[in-house]
Design an enzyme around this catalytic site. Structure first.
Site, mmCIF file in Angstrom:
data_model
loop_
_atom_site.group_PDB
_atom_site.id
_atom_site.type_symbol
_atom_site.label_atom_id
_atom_site.label_comp_id
_atom_site.label_asym_id
_atom_site.label_seq_id
_atom_site.Cartn_x
_atom_site.Cartn_y
_atom_site.Cartn_z
ATOM 1 N N ARG A 167 0.841 -1.213 0.000
ATOM 2 C CA ARG A 167 0.000 0.000 0.000
ATOM 3 C C ARG A 167 0.871 1.256 0.000
ATOM 4 O O ARG A 167 0.583 2.228 -0.677
ATOM 5 C CB ARG A 167 -0.927 0.007 1.215
ATOM 6 N N GLN A 175 -10.150 9.818 7.357
ATOM 7 C CA GLN A 175 -9.864 8.460 7.846
ATOM 8 C C GLN A 175 -8.753 7.835 7.009
ATOM 9 O O GLN A 175 -8.310 6.731 7.277
ATOM 10 C CB GLN A 175 -11.127 7.598 7.731
ATOM 11 N N ASP A 200 -3.247 7.709 3.809
ATOM 12 C CA ASP A 200 -2.325 8.144 2.757
ATOM 13 C C ASP A 200 -1.995 9.631 2.949
ATOM 14 O O ASP A 200 -2.562 10.298 3.814
ATOM 15 C CB ASP A 200 -2.917 7.861 1.361
ATOM 16 N N HIS A 202 -7.143 8.082 11.665
ATOM 17 C CA HIS A 202 -6.706 6.674 11.690
ATOM 18 C C HIS A 202 -5.197 6.531 11.494
ATOM 19 O O HIS A 202 -4.716 5.443 11.169
ATOM 20 C CB HIS A 202 -7.465 5.865 10.622
ATOM 21 N N CYS A 206 6.676 1.193 17.489
ATOM 22 C CA CYS A 206 6.872 -0.065 18.219
ATOM 23 C C CYS A 206 5.516 -0.588 18.668
ATOM 24 O O CYS A 206 4.633 0.183 19.043
ATOM 25 C CB CYS A 206 7.765 0.188 19.430
ATOM 26 N N GLY A 230 -16.890 10.314 0.364
ATOM 27 C CA GLY A 230 -16.159 9.072 0.112
ATOM 28 C C GLY A 230 -15.992 8.152 1.297
ATOM 29 O O GLY A 230 -14.977 7.472 1.400
ATOM 30 N N ASN A 263 -21.114 10.947 -2.358
ATOM 31 C CA ASN A 263 -20.871 9.504 -2.410
ATOM 32 C C ASN A 263 -21.801 8.891 -3.461
ATOM 33 O O ASN A 263 -23.005 9.143 -3.427
ATOM 34 C CB ASN A 263 -21.169 8.884 -1.029
ATOM 35 N N PRO A 264 -21.282 8.093 -4.377
ATOM 36 C CA PRO A 264 -22.179 7.474 -5.373
ATOM 37 C C PRO A 264 -23.176 6.511 -4.722
ATOM 38 O O PRO A 264 -24.206 6.207 -5.314
ATOM 39 C CB PRO A 264 -21.228 6.704 -6.295
HETATM 40 P P1 OAD Z 1 -14.783 2.229 2.630
HETATM 41 O O1 OAD Z 1 -13.960 1.394 1.728
HETATM 42 O O2 OAD Z 1 -15.568 1.565 3.703
HETATM 43 O O3 OAD Z 1 -15.820 3.064 1.794
HETATM 44 C C1 OAD Z 1 -15.507 3.807 0.668
HETATM 45 C C2 OAD Z 1 -16.689 4.682 0.362
HETATM 46 O O4 OAD Z 1 -16.345 5.519 -0.707
HETATM 47 C C3 OAD Z 1 -17.960 3.909 -0.054
HETATM 48 O O5 OAD Z 1 -19.071 4.464 0.609
HETATM 49 C C4 OAD Z 1 -18.045 4.161 -1.557
HETATM 50 O O6 OAD Z 1 -19.393 4.213 -2.022
HETATM 51 C C5 OAD Z 1 -17.388 5.504 -1.673
HETATM 52 N N1 OAD Z 1 -16.740 5.769 -2.948
HETATM 53 C C6 OAD Z 1 -16.130 4.892 -3.781
HETATM 54 N N2 OAD Z 1 -15.605 5.525 -4.834
HETATM 55 C C7 OAD Z 1 -15.875 6.848 -4.646
HETATM 56 C C8 OAD Z 1 -15.590 8.027 -5.394
HETATM 57 N N3 OAD Z 1 -14.898 7.983 -6.511
HETATM 58 N N4 OAD Z 1 -16.019 9.201 -4.895
HETATM 59 C C9 OAD Z 1 -16.719 9.269 -3.734
HETATM 60 N N5 OAD Z 1 -17.017 8.195 -3.005
HETATM 61 C C10 OAD Z 1 -16.601 6.992 -3.461
HETATM 62 O O7 OAD Z 1 -13.836 3.330 3.247
HETATM 63 P P2 OAD Z 1 -14.013 4.239 4.527
HETATM 64 O O8 OAD Z 1 -15.432 4.604 4.749
HETATM 65 O O9 OAD Z 1 -13.029 5.332 4.410
HETATM 66 O O10 OAD Z 1 -10.242 2.072 9.109
HETATM 67 O O11 OAD Z 1 -13.567 3.262 5.650
HETATM 68 C C11 OAD Z 1 -13.447 3.773 6.924
HETATM 69 C C12 OAD Z 1 -12.414 3.032 7.656
HETATM 70 O O12 OAD Z 1 -12.728 1.654 7.685
HETATM 71 C C13 OAD Z 1 -11.010 3.081 7.092
HETATM 72 O O13 OAD Z 1 -10.314 4.210 7.475
HETATM 73 C C14 OAD Z 1 -10.407 1.886 7.711
HETATM 74 C C15 OAD Z 1 -11.546 0.968 7.461
HETATM 75 O O14 OAD Z 1 -11.565 -0.261 7.423
HETATM 76 C C16 OAD Z 1 -9.318 1.381 9.786
HETATM 77 O O15 OAD Z 1 -8.470 0.707 9.241
HETATM 78 C C17 OAD Z 1 -9.409 1.561 11.259
#
Ligand code: OAD
Length: 263
Positions: A55, A86, A89, A106, A114, A201, A227-228
């Protein structure tokens, strides 16, 4: 005017970074939400590090997209602004979002720390992977560094201050959010209500994301979801933008910055 922006993996999707729960999220047939856990690291630290190294490489070669750039522009124009992402990157930062107006709730994928003590090593997207050193378990079960010649080596690094394994400096499922970063979000929310809250997103699976969005928009602020797909936050939004972030955010920001030179 005060603006709060909450972002998730979807904002970096168009830079080629796979989302967690999207179709492309799986890595070697493994569910990322199961890899990003203390249990997975305890069971197979090598596997978890392999995933994070890959990643990191992908993020290094990615470029910020129009969504990151639009948010950075908004940060310059609003007189009160906080971006809570969240994403681990560095694409918001590389697009020009100032770190003092940004909280990586996050953590940061380029930080290594460590798994036991307070040792932290700060890398950046610009810095190469640290040279690999190696660790093995002695008969007593303690980890020690070894030269990479032994057959039983694994590709892991030990803390220079002790014998525990180094781990990525990110928050895993079931772990506490960093207190200092939480305080920054709380301070921003306490200083007053927002005029606009944008949530882009993210599946908004974590209660604190919904909580911050609702508290930020408590006094009649506009709550915009980009969000789509539908999410648990959609029913609270005053405006739903069902478009990819890199299309929707530049248009939104353009409108805000044009309607008031200093929002
Ligand atoms: P997700 O992978 O759960 O969700 C991504 C979201 O982005 C979904 O709702 C999609 O519909 C939306 N999406 C996809 N492509 C898009 C685009 N081009 N424009 C706008 N939206 C789009 O990711 P997160 O919600 O960020 O945490 O996940 C939250 C957290 O869960 C992460 O930070 C991570 C995780 O697992 C930890 O690791 C603690």
């Amino acid at each position: 005017m005060r603006v709060l922006v909450l972002t998730g993996a979807g904002v970096s999707a168009e830079s080629g970074i796979p989302t967690f729960r999207g179709r492309d999220g799986y890595w070697r047939n493994l569910d990322p939400t199961k890899l990003a856990t203390p249990e997975a690291f305890a069971r197979d630290p090598q596997l978890v590090w392999d995933w994070y190294r890959e990643r990191r490489e992908r993020i290094r070669s990615a470029q910020p997209n129009a969504a990151h750039e639009a948010i950075a522009k908004l940060a310059q124009h609003a007189d009160g602004f906080l971006l809570v992402t969240q994403n681990v990157d560095d694409l918001h930062m590389r697009a020009g979002s100032p770190i003092e107006k940004m909280v990586q709730i996050h953590g940061d994928i380029f930080v290594t720390r460590c798994s036991r003590c307070d040792f932290v090593e700060r890398g950046s997207g610009g810095s190469p992977e640290p040279p690999e050193s190696w660790a093995t378990k002695s008969k007593s079960g303690r980890l020690r560094s070894i030269a990479p010649t032994s057959d039983d080596h694994v590709n892991l690094r030990c803390c220079p201050k002790g014998d525990a394994l180094l781990r990525p400096g990110v928050v895993w499922f079931g772990e506490q959010l960093p207190w200092s970063e939480l305080q920054r979000v709380e301070n921003f929310l306490h200083r007053g209500a927002c005029d606009v809250v944008i949530v882009a997103g993210t599946t908004a699976t974590f209660g604190y994301i919904i909580d911050w969005a609702l508290r930020g928009s408590r006094d009649g602020a506009e709550l915009i979801e980009v969000n789509p797909e539908e999410t648990p936050l959609s029913r609270f939004a005053t405006r739903l933008v069902r478009e990819p972030a890199a299309i929707a955010l530049p248009k939104l920001v353009e409108k805000f910055t044009a309607s008031s030179p200093q929002i």
